[in-house]
Design an enzyme around this catalytic site. Structure first.
Site, PDB file in Angstrom:
ATOM      1  N   ARG A  23      -9.882 100.467 -16.600  1.00  0.00           N
ATOM      2  CA  ARG A  23     -10.121 100.469 -15.157  1.00  0.00           C
ATOM      3  C   ARG A  23      -9.376 101.603 -14.432  1.00  0.00           C
ATOM      4  NH1 ARG A  23      -8.882  94.075 -14.786  1.00  0.00           N
ATOM      5  NH2 ARG A  23      -7.783  94.631 -16.705  1.00  0.00           N
ATOM      6  N   TYR A  62      14.148 138.034  -3.438  1.00  0.00           N
ATOM      7  CA  TYR A  62      13.877 137.394  -4.726  1.00  0.00           C
ATOM      8  C   TYR A  62      15.034 137.717  -5.664  1.00  0.00           C
ATOM      9  CZ  TYR A  62      12.358 136.468  -9.392  1.00  0.00           C
ATOM     10  OH  TYR A  62      12.319 135.996 -10.677  1.00  0.00           O
ATOM     11  N   GLN A  95      -0.769  97.803 -32.426  1.00  0.00           N
ATOM     12  CA  GLN A  95      -1.986  96.982 -32.407  1.00  0.00           C
ATOM     13  C   GLN A  95      -3.149  97.963 -32.513  1.00  0.00           C
ATOM     14  OE1 GLN A  95      -3.105  95.326 -28.615  1.00  0.00           O
ATOM     15  NE2 GLN A  95      -4.160  93.586 -29.528  1.00  0.00           N
ATOM     16  N   ARG A 109      14.336 127.766  -7.990  1.00  0.00           N
ATOM     17  CA  ARG A 109      13.613 127.450  -9.225  1.00  0.00           C
ATOM     18  C   ARG A 109      14.564 127.110 -10.368  1.00  0.00           C
ATOM     19  NH1 ARG A 109      10.082 132.417  -9.966  1.00  0.00           N
ATOM     20  NH2 ARG A 109       9.694 131.360 -11.940  1.00  0.00           N
TER      21      ARG A 109
HETATM   22  C1  UD1 Z   1      -3.659  89.346 -17.874  1.00  0.00           C
HETATM   23  C2  UD1 Z   1      -3.764  87.830 -18.112  1.00  0.00           C
HETATM   24  C3  UD1 Z   1      -4.044  87.137 -16.780  1.00  0.00           C
HETATM   25  C4  UD1 Z   1      -2.949  87.504 -15.786  1.00  0.00           C
HETATM   26  C5  UD1 Z   1      -2.775  89.011 -15.652  1.00  0.00           C
HETATM   27  C6  UD1 Z   1      -1.545  89.316 -14.856  1.00  0.00           C
HETATM   28  C7  UD1 Z   1      -4.708  87.588 -20.353  1.00  0.00           C
HETATM   29  C8  UD1 Z   1      -5.918  87.288 -21.139  1.00  0.00           C
HETATM   30  N1  UD1 Z   1      -4.842  87.576 -19.035  1.00  0.00           N
HETATM   31  O1  UD1 Z   1      -4.919  89.776 -17.410  1.00  0.00           O
HETATM   32  O2  UD1 Z   1      -4.070  85.736 -16.977  1.00  0.00           O
HETATM   33  O3  UD1 Z   1      -3.252  86.930 -14.520  1.00  0.00           O
HETATM   34  O4  UD1 Z   1      -2.613  89.609 -16.946  1.00  0.00           O
HETATM   35  O5  UD1 Z   1      -1.409  90.686 -14.574  1.00  0.00           O
HETATM   36  O6  UD1 Z   1      -3.653  87.793 -20.926  1.00  0.00           O
HETATM   37  N2  UD1 Z   1      -2.765  94.480 -23.842  1.00  0.00           N
HETATM   38  C9  UD1 Z   1      -2.473  94.790 -25.146  1.00  0.00           C
HETATM   39  N3  UD1 Z   1      -3.421  94.561 -26.092  1.00  0.00           N
HETATM   40  C10 UD1 Z   1      -4.622  94.032 -25.818  1.00  0.00           C
HETATM   41  C11 UD1 Z   1      -4.918  93.710 -24.468  1.00  0.00           C
HETATM   42  C12 UD1 Z   1      -3.978  93.948 -23.503  1.00  0.00           C
HETATM   43  O7  UD1 Z   1      -1.376  95.271 -25.442  1.00  0.00           O
HETATM   44  O8  UD1 Z   1      -5.409  93.833 -26.749  1.00  0.00           O
HETATM   45  C13 UD1 Z   1      -1.731  94.751 -22.807  1.00  0.00           C
HETATM   46  C14 UD1 Z   1      -2.163  95.753 -21.750  1.00  0.00           C
HETATM   47  O9  UD1 Z   1      -1.710  97.047 -22.087  1.00  0.00           O
HETATM   48  C15 UD1 Z   1      -1.469  95.232 -20.493  1.00  0.00           C
HETATM   49  C16 UD1 Z   1      -1.294  93.741 -20.752  1.00  0.00           C
HETATM   50  O10 UD1 Z   1      -1.500  93.535 -22.121  1.00  0.00           O
HETATM   51  O11 UD1 Z   1      -0.203  95.824 -20.311  1.00  0.00           O
HETATM   52  C17 UD1 Z   1      -2.276  92.895 -19.944  1.00  0.00           C
HETATM   53  O12 UD1 Z   1      -3.604  93.279 -20.262  1.00  0.00           O
HETATM   54  P1  UD1 Z   1      -4.720  93.422 -19.150  1.00  0.00           P
HETATM   55  O13 UD1 Z   1      -5.967  93.828 -19.811  1.00  0.00           O
HETATM   56  O14 UD1 Z   1      -4.225  94.239 -18.030  1.00  0.00           O
HETATM   57  O15 UD1 Z   1      -4.846  91.883 -18.690  1.00  0.00           O
HETATM   58  P2  UD1 Z   1      -5.377  91.338 -17.317  1.00  0.00           P
HETATM   59  O16 UD1 Z   1      -6.852  91.360 -17.323  1.00  0.00           O
HETATM   60  O17 UD1 Z   1      -4.687  91.991 -16.202  1.00  0.00           O
HETATM   61 CA    CA Z   2      -3.267  93.621 -16.033  1.00  0.00          CA
END
Ligand code: UD1
Ligand code: CA
Length: 457
Positions: A16, A366, A73, A333
């Protein structure tokens, strides 16, 4: 003392954000989001911090080197799958595990530690950090049962109409009993709207096993903002900026217009310093007491001592002494070291130069690749000619030298102590101590020539 672990989720690409840069590396007030999170964790008593990074996320590792361990991961199959990657590092150990997302940079140390405290005091298997959001869209919703106990978390995309009206949201930060966490993770499925393994599902799994699951509700929703797009990034920046500016004001710094003052997280500023509007202070800058910066001044990674004034100027990677006056409209600088009581005036550019105590370059100069001694006066329009198109050369101007206006000092060249350079000179040879160097064509006056020109018309 209880073992404490932390898992930071930072493997998501952040689609996003529409960016080539990994989401968690986008800076908020000068520091990548994930680094805010890891730095805050380091202030809790935590034995091991494991950051889950994406395949090839070398840059994330570089930023956090020495502050965290890493697990990879390879495929981003969801937040539960991300935590699972830490099983080899943490599984089977007794203790508390704080899980936090790398995209929530505003959660404070105080909130993290209150969450950990409640979790350990209640002996819960899971404690989720929640907040009440006016607009909960996008967040997971906390579903409580008739007794008000947390039963499960439903993601926005999976929620029904009733569930969507719930204002209590999952902040993405949790404390778990470490063993219970890794056991429960084995039972998380990906049958949901996004086809992902959701970490929040662990809550329902533990609850169904009749384990104690609680929530810690933080009063400050702002703190829990998850940065998923550039709109939230700007919002996080605004909140963090307000926080930073307030902290400086509490410490005795005057900021005349905090909404228009941009100070990075790790900047240090002494008391009675005044920051005027439009000023940006970045990186590892350190500003002393009683300075006056701005308006419209940029300072990147500079150390400025006490009682120095900088107006409408740009300074980078340099050191500036005390009682110095810079600007308006000066450019300092990288690699410059300006000593005490110096004056650098308008339209002066200085690069990779040491500028001695009490010396002045007041207008239109300069000075690059130079060593300028103490009490030197560099006249208006004088410059160092430091570059022949291929190489840079050094200009040495010793103590008490007076460089007349509009002189060119062609490097490599040394002007010895107390020498004078006549205005308009192009100096190509060293000038001895106390000498006067004149290097310009002599003036010729043609008597009555003007009359002659006029009569030709
Ligand atoms: C997540 C939560 C949601 C919460 C929100 C808060 C889940 C399914 N949902 O949603 O309930 O309200 O955070 O901000 O957990 N990430 C990984 N590996 C993955 C997927 C994500 O490391 O496979 C990491 C991302 O880099 C990020 C974090 O996990 O830092 C959260 O992932 P993101 O996709 O932003 O979750 P949200 O949709 O915001
Ligand atoms: Ca998030």
């Amino acid at each position: 003392m209880i073992n404490r672990f932390a898992v930071v989720l930072a493997a998501g690409q952040g689609t996003r954000m529409k960016s080539k840069l990994y989401k968690v590396l986008h800076p908020v007030c000068g520091k990548p989001m994930v680094e805010h999170v890891v730095d805050n964790i380091s202030q809790l008593e935590v034995n091991h911090t494991v950051t889950v990074v994406g395949f090839g996320a070398e840059m994330v590792k570089e930023h956090l080197e020495g502050k965290s361990e890493f697990v990879v991961q390879e495929e981003q199959l969801g937040t539960a799958h991300a935590v699972m990657q830490a099983k080899d590092a943490l599984g089977g150990q007794k203790g508390t595990t704080l899980v936090i997302c790398g995209d929530t940079p505003l959660i404070t140390v105080a909130t993290m530690s209150a969450l950990v405290k409640q979790h350990e005091e209640t002996g819960a298997k899971a404690t989720v950090l929640t907040a009440l959001a006016e607009d909960p869209s996008g967040y997971g919703r906390i579903i409580r049962n008739a007794q008000g106990e947390v039963e499960r978390i439903v993601e926005h995309k999976d929620a029904n109409e009733d569930e969507l009206t719930v204002k209590e949201i999952n902040t993405g930060t949790y404390c778990f009993d470490n063993e219970a966490l890794f056991e429960a993770l084995d039972n998380v499925s990906n049958e949901n709207a996004q086809g992902e393994y959701y970490l929040p599902d662990v809550i329902e799994i533990l609850k169904k096993k009749k384990e104690l699951v609680t929530a810690y509700v933080t009063e400050d929703f702002e703190e829990t903002l998850g940065v998923n797009d550039r709109i939230a990034l700007a919002e996080a920046e605004r909140i963090m900026r307000t926080r930073i500016n307030r902290e400086h004001m509490k410490n005795g710094v005057t900021i005349t217009d905090p909404a228009n003052t941009y100070i990075d997280t790790d900047v240090i500023i002494g008391s009675d310093t005044v920051i005027l509007p439009g000023t940006v202070i970045q990186g590892k800058s350190k500003i002393g007491d009683g300075c006056k910066l701005g308006p419209n001044t940029e300072v990147h990674n500079c150390e400025i001592s006490h009682n120095t004034t900088v107006q409408q100027s740009v300074l980078s990677d340099s050191a500036v002494g005390s009682h110095v006056k810079i600007g308006p409209f000066a450019h300092i600088r990288p690699g410059t070291n300006i000593q005490d009581e110096v004056k650098i005036g308008n339209f002066v550019e200085i690069k990779k130069t040491s500028f001695g105590k009490g010396s002045k370059a007041s207008h239109l100069s300069y000075i690059g690749d130079a060593e300028v001694g103490d009490n030197v006066n560099i006249g208006c329009g004088s410059i160092t000619v430091n570059y022949d198109g291929q190489n840079k050369f050094l200009t040495k101007i010793n103590d008490d030298v007076f460089v007349g206006c509009n002189s060119n000092l062609v490097a490599p060249v040394t002007i010895k102590e107390g020498a004078y350079i006549a205005a308009g000179s192009t100096i190509t040879d060293d000038v001895p101590e106390s000498a006067l160097a004149i290097a310009r064509a002599r003036q010729v006056n043609k008597e009555n020539y003007a009359e002659k020109l006029k009569s030709k018309k």
